[in-house]
Design a protein around this motif. Structure first.
Motif, PDB file in Angstrom:
ATOM      1  N   SER A   2      96.437  76.792  41.414  1.00 41.99           N
ATOM      2  CA  SER A   2      95.230  77.587  41.621  1.00 41.99           C
ATOM      3  C   SER A   2      95.470  79.085  41.576  1.00 41.99           C
ATOM      4  CB  SER A   2      94.608  77.229  42.963  1.00 41.99           C
ATOM      5  OG  SER A   2      93.406  77.925  43.144  1.00 41.99           O
ATOM      6  N   ARG A   3      94.520  79.776  41.009  1.00 47.80           N
ATOM      7  CA  ARG A   3      94.403  81.220  41.154  1.00 47.80           C
ATOM      8  C   ARG A   3      93.413  81.459  42.296  1.00 47.80           C
ATOM      9  NH1 ARG A   3      93.434  82.621  34.776  1.00 47.80           N
ATOM     10  NH2 ARG A   3      95.586  82.256  34.144  1.00 47.80           N
ATOM     11  N   ILE A   4      93.642  82.487  43.065  1.00 48.60           N
ATOM     12  CA  ILE A   4      92.714  82.810  44.153  1.00 48.60           C
ATOM     13  C   ILE A   4      91.638  83.726  43.587  1.00 48.60           C
ATOM     14  CG2 ILE A   4      92.464  83.935  46.394  1.00 48.60           C
ATOM     15  CD1 ILE A   4      95.413  83.153  46.907  1.00 48.60           C
ATOM     16  N   TRP A   5      90.373  83.253  43.626  1.00 47.96           N
ATOM     17  CA  TRP A   5      89.304  84.057  43.046  1.00 47.96           C
ATOM     18  C   TRP A   5      88.315  84.599  44.063  1.00 47.96           C
ATOM     19  CZ3 TRP A   5      89.764  78.866  41.368  1.00 47.96           C
ATOM     20  CH2 TRP A   5      88.866  77.984  41.952  1.00 47.96           C
ATOM     21  N   ASP A  32      86.665  82.427  50.131  1.00 47.60           N
ATOM     22  CA  ASP A  32      86.477  81.021  50.442  1.00 47.60           C
ATOM     23  C   ASP A  32      87.583  80.179  49.815  1.00 47.60           C
ATOM     24  OD1 ASP A  32      84.854  78.724  51.459  1.00 47.60           O
ATOM     25  OD2 ASP A  32      84.714  78.293  49.303  1.00 47.60           O
ATOM     26  N   HIS A  33      87.918  80.498  48.572  1.00 55.30           N
ATOM     27  CA  HIS A  33      88.973  79.744  47.892  1.00 55.30           C
ATOM     28  C   HIS A  33      90.336  80.012  48.540  1.00 55.30           C
ATOM     29  CE1 HIS A  33      90.511  77.266  44.735  1.00 55.30           C
ATOM     30  NE2 HIS A  33      91.416  78.176  44.456  1.00 55.30           N
ATOM     31  N   ARG A  34      90.569  81.246  48.949  1.00 51.07           N
ATOM     32  CA  ARG A  34      91.822  81.573  49.630  1.00 51.07           C
ATOM     33  C   ARG A  34      91.954  80.752  50.914  1.00 51.07           C
ATOM     34  NH1 ARG A  34      94.226  84.581  53.349  1.00 51.07           N
ATOM     35  NH2 ARG A  34      92.391  85.572  54.196  1.00 51.07           N
ATOM     36  N   GLN A  35      90.866  80.610  51.656  1.00 49.72           N
ATOM     37  CA  GLN A  35      90.881  79.819  52.889  1.00 49.72           C
ATOM     38  C   GLN A  35      91.154  78.346  52.599  1.00 49.72           C
ATOM     39  OE1 GLN A  35      90.922  80.913  56.010  1.00 49.72           O
ATOM     40  NE2 GLN A  35      90.901  82.986  55.157  1.00 49.72           N
ATOM     41  N   ARG A  36      90.597  77.856  51.519  1.00 52.98           N
ATOM     42  CA  ARG A  36      90.821  76.465  51.124  1.00 52.98           C
ATOM     43  C   ARG A  36      92.301  76.223  50.815  1.00 52.98           C
ATOM     44  NH1 ARG A  36      86.527  73.342  47.624  1.00 52.98           N
ATOM     45  NH2 ARG A  36      87.528  71.340  47.512  1.00 52.98           N
ATOM     46  N   ILE A  37      92.907  77.174  50.116  1.00 53.84           N
ATOM     47  CA  ILE A  37      94.338  77.079  49.793  1.00 53.84           C
ATOM     48  C   ILE A  37      95.171  77.091  51.073  1.00 53.84           C
ATOM     49  CG2 ILE A  37      96.281  78.327  48.737  1.00 53.84           C
ATOM     50  CD1 ILE A  37      94.258  79.150  46.520  1.00 53.84           C
ATOM     51  N   LEU A  38      94.829  77.960  52.010  1.00 55.99           N
ATOM     52  CA  LEU A  38      95.556  78.018  53.276  1.00 55.99           C
ATOM     53  C   LEU A  38      95.459  76.696  54.037  1.00 55.99           C
ATOM     54  CD1 LEU A  38      94.676  81.629  54.509  1.00 55.99           C
ATOM     55  CD2 LEU A  38      96.905  80.788  53.710  1.00 55.99           C
ATOM     56  N   ARG A  39      94.283  76.062  54.028  1.00 54.14           N
ATOM     57  CA  ARG A  39      94.132  74.756  54.684  1.00 54.14           C
ATOM     58  C   ARG A  39      95.054  73.720  54.041  1.00 54.14           C
ATOM     59  NH1 ARG A  39      88.747  76.180  54.686  1.00 54.14           N
ATOM     60  NH2 ARG A  39      88.264  74.874  52.892  1.00 54.14           N
ATOM     61  N   HIS A  40      95.117  73.735  52.712  1.00 51.56           N
ATOM     62  CA  HIS A  40      96.003  72.790  52.020  1.00 51.56           C
ATOM     63  C   HIS A  40      97.461  73.059  52.388  1.00 51.56           C
ATOM     64  CE1 HIS A  40      93.716  70.211  49.289  1.00 51.56           C
ATOM     65  NE2 HIS A  40      92.856  71.204  49.165  1.00 51.56           N
ATOM     66  N   GLN A  41      97.849  74.335  52.442  1.00 53.34           N
ATOM     67  CA  GLN A  41      99.232  74.676  52.777  1.00 53.34           C
ATOM     68  C   GLN A  41      99.586  74.227  54.186  1.00 53.34           C
ATOM     69  OE1 GLN A  41      99.154  78.887  52.009  1.00 53.34           O
ATOM     70  NE2 GLN A  41      99.815  78.643  49.881  1.00 53.34           N
ATOM     71  N   ASN A  97     107.443  74.119  47.774  1.00 51.88           N
ATOM     72  CA  ASN A  97     106.190  74.590  47.198  1.00 51.88           C
ATOM     73  C   ASN A  97     106.449  75.489  45.998  1.00 51.88           C
ATOM     74  OD1 ASN A  97     104.188  73.546  49.176  1.00 51.88           O
ATOM     75  ND2 ASN A  97     105.425  74.773  50.568  1.00 51.88           N
ATOM     76  N   LEU A  98     105.814  75.151  44.879  1.00 51.95           N
ATOM     77  CA  LEU A  98     105.894  75.956  43.663  1.00 51.95           C
ATOM     78  C   LEU A  98     104.484  76.282  43.204  1.00 51.95           C
ATOM     79  CD1 LEU A  98     108.555  73.985  41.576  1.00 51.95           C
ATOM     80  CD2 LEU A  98     108.899  76.122  42.812  1.00 51.95           C
ATOM     81  N   GLU A  99     104.327  77.443  42.599  1.00 52.69           N
ATOM     82  CA  GLU A  99     103.043  77.816  42.026  1.00 52.69           C
ATOM     83  C   GLU A  99     103.223  78.038  40.538  1.00 52.69           C
ATOM     84  OE1 GLU A  99     101.302  81.088  44.122  1.00 52.69           O
ATOM     85  OE2 GLU A  99     101.576  80.128  46.068  1.00 52.69           O
ATOM     86  N   GLU A 100     102.336  77.455  39.767  1.00 54.25           N
ATOM     87  CA  GLU A 100     102.371  77.609  38.309  1.00 54.25           C
ATOM     88  C   GLU A 100     100.947  77.485  37.796  1.00 54.25           C
ATOM     89  OE1 GLU A 100     103.115  78.652  34.916  1.00 54.25           O
ATOM     90  OE2 GLU A 100     104.962  78.412  36.073  1.00 54.25           O
TER      91      GLU A 100
END
Length: 172
Positions: A34-37, A40-49, A58-61
């Motif tokens: 994911s790219r953070i756009w 709200d999306h940033r918060q969703r990513i934090l919940r997943h993490q 953890n890798l990002e691509e």
């Protein structure tokens, strides 16, 4: 082995995929696309993490999934839809070019000897897209999912937190 897990939003795809990865490995790899756009999306990513502990690498691509060496590892790719979005918008919403590129990247990734658990979304099961870009992306996602399912050993459809086996016998 390649396991494709698909379903609607909040169907339990990611949680099921994480549990499966931990059953298959004590040290799985989480490949985030994911790219953070927005916030709200940033918060969703934090919940997943926060759902993952120290056992995970953890890798990002954002696009070129095959850049990493996954030999003999269990990799959870979450998610195909966000990865495909990156390709689609980088190619100015060209569906044909995006599908060709996605297939090429997947083919190169699957040349490696590893276990892949990929999470994707079924976005074409609801209403009709409100604009041309949404309709194009829905088509692209559907065609990409079909390609992934054809390559996968196992395909699971998540419905209300329950896995339904569409292809293979992973749950037997």
């Amino acid at each position: 082995m390649f396991v494709l897990i698909t379903g609607g939003q909040r169907s339990g795809k990611s949680a099921f995929a994480q549990n499966l990865a931990l059953k298959l490995s004590d040290t799985p790899v989480y490949l985030a696309t994911s790219r953070i756009w927005d916030e709200d999306h940033r918060q969703r990513i934090l919940r997943h993490q926060q759902d993952r502990d120290a056992r995970w690498t953890n890798l990002e691509e954002e696009k070129y999934l095959y850049r990493h060496d996954f030999s003999q590892k269990v990799v959870l790719l979450d998610c195909i839809t966000l990865w495909l979005t990156n390709i689609f918008f980088d190619l100015q919403s060209d569906v044909d070019q995006s599908l060709v590129m996605a297939k090429e990247i997947i083919d190169r990734l699957l040349e490696q000897d590893f276990t892949l658990i990929a999470v994707t979304n079924e976005i074409g099961m609801g209403g009709h897209g409100a604009n041309d870009v949404q309709r194009k992306f829905t088509d692209l996602q559907g065609w990409c999912n079909q390609y992934l399912a054809s390559r996968a050993d196992n395909v699971l459809l998540m419905v209300s937190g329950l896995p339904l086996e569409v292809k293979g016998n992973l749950l037997q």
